[in-house]
Design a protein around this motif. Structure first.
Motif, PDB file in Angstrom:
ATOM      1  N   GLY A 185       0.789  -1.229   0.000  1.00  0.00           N
ATOM      2  CA  GLY A 185       0.000   0.000   0.000  1.00  0.00           C
ATOM      3  C   GLY A 185       0.818   1.275   0.000  1.00  0.00           C
ATOM      4  N   ILE A 186       2.146   1.151  -0.100  1.00  0.00           N
ATOM      5  CA  ILE A 186       3.039   2.312  -0.123  1.00  0.00           C
ATOM      6  C   ILE A 186       3.714   2.394  -1.492  1.00  0.00           C
ATOM      7  CG2 ILE A 186       5.149   3.307   0.846  1.00  0.00           C
ATOM      8  CD1 ILE A 186       4.383   2.066   3.511  1.00  0.00           C
ATOM      9  N   SER A 187       3.752   3.593  -2.051  1.00  0.00           N
ATOM     10  CA  SER A 187       4.419   3.816  -3.329  1.00  0.00           C
ATOM     11  C   SER A 187       5.923   3.860  -3.087  1.00  0.00           C
ATOM     12  CB  SER A 187       3.940   5.136  -3.948  1.00  0.00           C
ATOM     13  OG  SER A 187       4.558   5.351  -5.204  1.00  0.00           O
ATOM     14  N   LEU A 188       6.648   2.944  -3.726  1.00  0.00           N
ATOM     15  CA  LEU A 188       8.096   2.828  -3.512  1.00  0.00           C
ATOM     16  C   LEU A 188       8.840   3.309  -4.758  1.00  0.00           C
ATOM     17  CD1 LEU A 188       9.965   1.789  -1.241  1.00  0.00           C
ATOM     18  CD2 LEU A 188      10.121  -0.357  -2.479  1.00  0.00           C
ATOM     19  N   HIS A 189       9.863   4.158  -4.537  1.00  0.00           N
ATOM     20  CA  HIS A 189      10.646   4.749  -5.620  1.00  0.00           C
ATOM     21  C   HIS A 189      12.122   4.517  -5.327  1.00  0.00           C
ATOM     22  CE1 HIS A 189       7.129   7.173  -7.109  1.00  0.00           C
ATOM     23  NE2 HIS A 189       6.733   6.842  -5.893  1.00  0.00           N
ATOM     24  N   THR A 190      12.893   4.184  -6.338  1.00  0.00           N
ATOM     25  CA  THR A 190      14.294   3.848  -6.124  1.00  0.00           C
ATOM     26  C   THR A 190      15.226   4.806  -6.864  1.00  0.00           C
ATOM     27  OG1 THR A 190      14.488   2.339  -8.010  1.00  0.00           O
ATOM     28  CG2 THR A 190      13.638   1.428  -5.970  1.00  0.00           C
ATOM     29  N   SER A 191      16.365   5.054  -6.239  1.00  0.00           N
ATOM     30  CA  SER A 191      17.372   5.908  -6.853  1.00  0.00           C
ATOM     31  C   SER A 191      18.750   5.376  -6.507  1.00  0.00           C
ATOM     32  CB  SER A 191      17.249   7.342  -6.334  1.00  0.00           C
ATOM     33  OG  SER A 191      18.330   8.158  -6.801  1.00  0.00           O
ATOM     34  N   TYR A 192      19.701   5.620  -7.398  1.00  0.00           N
ATOM     35  CA  TYR A 192      21.086   5.427  -6.994  1.00  0.00           C
ATOM     36  C   TYR A 192      21.350   6.337  -5.796  1.00  0.00           C
ATOM     37  CZ  TYR A 192      21.936   3.239 -11.560  1.00  0.00           C
ATOM     38  OH  TYR A 192      21.900   2.420 -12.651  1.00  0.00           O
ATOM     39  N   HIS A 193      22.257   5.922  -4.931  1.00  0.00           N
ATOM     40  CA  HIS A 193      22.593   6.738  -3.778  1.00  0.00           C
ATOM     41  C   HIS A 193      23.253   8.037  -4.251  1.00  0.00           C
ATOM     42  CE1 HIS A 193      24.385   8.009   0.019  1.00  0.00           C
ATOM     43  NE2 HIS A 193      23.590   7.140   0.622  1.00  0.00           N
ATOM     44  N   CYS A 194      22.934   9.123  -3.552  1.00  0.00           N
ATOM     45  CA  CYS A 194      23.454  10.443  -3.953  1.00  0.00           C
ATOM     46  C   CYS A 194      24.856  10.679  -3.396  1.00  0.00           C
ATOM     47  CB  CYS A 194      22.501  11.541  -3.518  1.00  0.00           C
ATOM     48  SG  CYS A 194      21.955  11.446  -1.783  1.00  0.00           S
ATOM     49  N   SER A 195      25.711   9.688  -3.509  1.00  0.00           N
ATOM     50  CA  SER A 195      27.078   9.776  -3.005  1.00  0.00           C
ATOM     51  C   SER A 195      27.963  10.583  -3.952  1.00  0.00           C
ATOM     52  CB  SER A 195      27.668   8.370  -2.848  1.00  0.00           C
ATOM     53  OG  SER A 195      27.806   7.759  -4.123  1.00  0.00           O
ATOM     54  N   ARG A 196      29.081  11.041  -3.425  1.00  0.00           N
ATOM     55  CA  ARG A 196      30.029  11.766  -4.266  1.00  0.00           C
ATOM     56  C   ARG A 196      30.500  10.895  -5.432  1.00  0.00           C
ATOM     57  NH1 ARG A 196      33.431  16.133  -3.535  1.00  0.00           N
ATOM     58  NH2 ARG A 196      32.887  16.290  -1.314  1.00  0.00           N
ATOM     59  N   TYR A 197      30.770   9.608  -5.154  1.00  0.00           N
ATOM     60  CA  TYR A 197      31.257   8.723  -6.213  1.00  0.00           C
ATOM     61  C   TYR A 197      30.242   8.625  -7.352  1.00  0.00           C
ATOM     62  CZ  TYR A 197      32.632   4.515  -8.712  1.00  0.00           C
ATOM     63  OH  TYR A 197      32.976   3.631  -9.701  1.00  0.00           O
ATOM     64  N   ASN A 198      28.973   8.411  -6.998  1.00  0.00           N
ATOM     65  CA  ASN A 198      27.955   8.251  -8.042  1.00  0.00           C
ATOM     66  C   ASN A 198      27.758   9.516  -8.859  1.00  0.00           C
ATOM     67  OD1 ASN A 198      27.401   5.553  -7.576  1.00  0.00           O
ATOM     68  ND2 ASN A 198      25.648   5.948  -6.247  1.00  0.00           N
ATOM     69  N   THR A 199      27.878  10.668  -8.222  1.00  0.00           N
ATOM     70  CA  THR A 199      27.680  11.908  -8.971  1.00  0.00           C
ATOM     71  C   THR A 199      28.929  12.283  -9.767  1.00  0.00           C
ATOM     72  OG1 THR A 199      28.247  13.168  -6.975  1.00  0.00           O
ATOM     73  CG2 THR A 199      25.918  12.782  -7.407  1.00  0.00           C
ATOM     74  N   GLN A 200      30.108  12.025  -9.221  1.00  0.00           N
ATOM     75  CA  GLN A 200      31.329  12.348  -9.959  1.00  0.00           C
ATOM     76  C   GLN A 200      31.481  11.482 -11.198  1.00  0.00           C
ATOM     77  OE1 GLN A 200      34.572  12.161  -7.108  1.00  0.00           O
ATOM     78  NE2 GLN A 200      34.440  14.359  -6.727  1.00  0.00           N
ATOM     79  N   THR A 201      31.035  10.232 -11.111  1.00  0.00           N
ATOM     80  CA  THR A 201      31.116   9.334 -12.263  1.00  0.00           C
ATOM     81  C   THR A 201      29.930   9.503 -13.206  1.00  0.00           C
ATOM     82  OG1 THR A 201      29.997   7.562 -11.040  1.00  0.00           O
ATOM     83  CG2 THR A 201      32.415   7.609 -10.958  1.00  0.00           C
TER      84      THR A 201
END
Length: 227
Positions: A185-201
């Motif tokens: 009954g809950i809407s679930l949404h997924t994202s890559y983690h907003c870490s420095r590594y993920n954003t720098q790459t």
């Protein structure tokens, strides 16, 4: 000490782990070592932050050494927090100015932020048993939000643990950036983690992140800014 017992004396599990939680010996030892090195830091199980009437819950992995473990507030004091709180401000879902301190006066509007693992893990890598041991706090946190409509999970570990906390196997909604589904009954949404590594790459761009957060806010019934 009584306040450091987990679970409580009556056997119940509260939504927040006590600061000196000792369920996971390795994490407790690591926390003690860090406290010796940096005695002015928070160095405890980091509590959730936000609105107790939250309609949207954001679930991260665990406190960062110089971030939440230092400041005592999720995603506060490191790069991941810079992106997360900037995104919430852009969407009009926070009030006040984020200044990377727990006492900066920032408030969240119908949003709460928590972590799947509440204590700092060595090398930012909690073990499978530590994730499982901390999950009852996540389950209790979810259950304690009467207005909850949507959850955003940041990274696969947080995603899988959240699904298990909701009583489902991870296969019910496999992790993928931007994936959406309804679980319990809950809407679930997924994202890559907003870490420095993920954003720098460029695995995660600010635009990608804001897109997930905007969709989750809408599912939660929150009016996000369109700017």
């Amino acid at each position: 000490m009584a306040q450091d017992r987990c679970p409580a004396a009556d056997g119940s599990v509260p939504p927040e782990a006590p600061p000196g939680c000792a369920i996971c010996p390795r994490l407790a030892d690591h926390r003690a070592i860090t406290a010796t090195e940096e005695p002015s830091w928070f160095n405890g199980a980091v509590p959730s932050f936000g609105d107790p009437q939250a309609q949207l819950l954001i679930v991260g992995l665990a406190p960062g050494r110089g971030g939440a473990n230092r400041t005592g507030r999720p995603f506060t004091g490191d790069y991941a927090g810079d992106l997360l709180y900037e995104t919430l401000a852009t969407l009009g879902l926070s009030q006040g100015r984020y200044a990377a301190r727990a006492d900066d006066g920032l408030t969240l509007r119908r949003i709460m932020i928590t972590n799947a693992v509440r204590c700092l893990p060595p090398q930012n890598k909690p073990s499978t048993s530590e994730i499982a041991s901390c999950r009852p706090f996540l389950s209790a946190r979810i259950a304690a939000l009467p207005e909850l409509r949507a959850i955003v999970t940041l990274g696969k570990i947080a995603h899988d643990s959240t699904l298990r906390a909701l009583g489902h196997r991870p296969a019910a909604l496999p992790f993928a950036h931007g994936a959406q589904g309804e679980i319990g009954g809950i809407s679930l949404h997924t994202s890559y983690h907003c870490s420095r590594y993920n954003t720098q790459t460029r695995r995660l761009t600010p635009a990608m992140f804001i897109s997930v957060m905007r969709a989750a806010a809408a599912a939660a019934g929150l009016a996000a800014s369109t700017r």
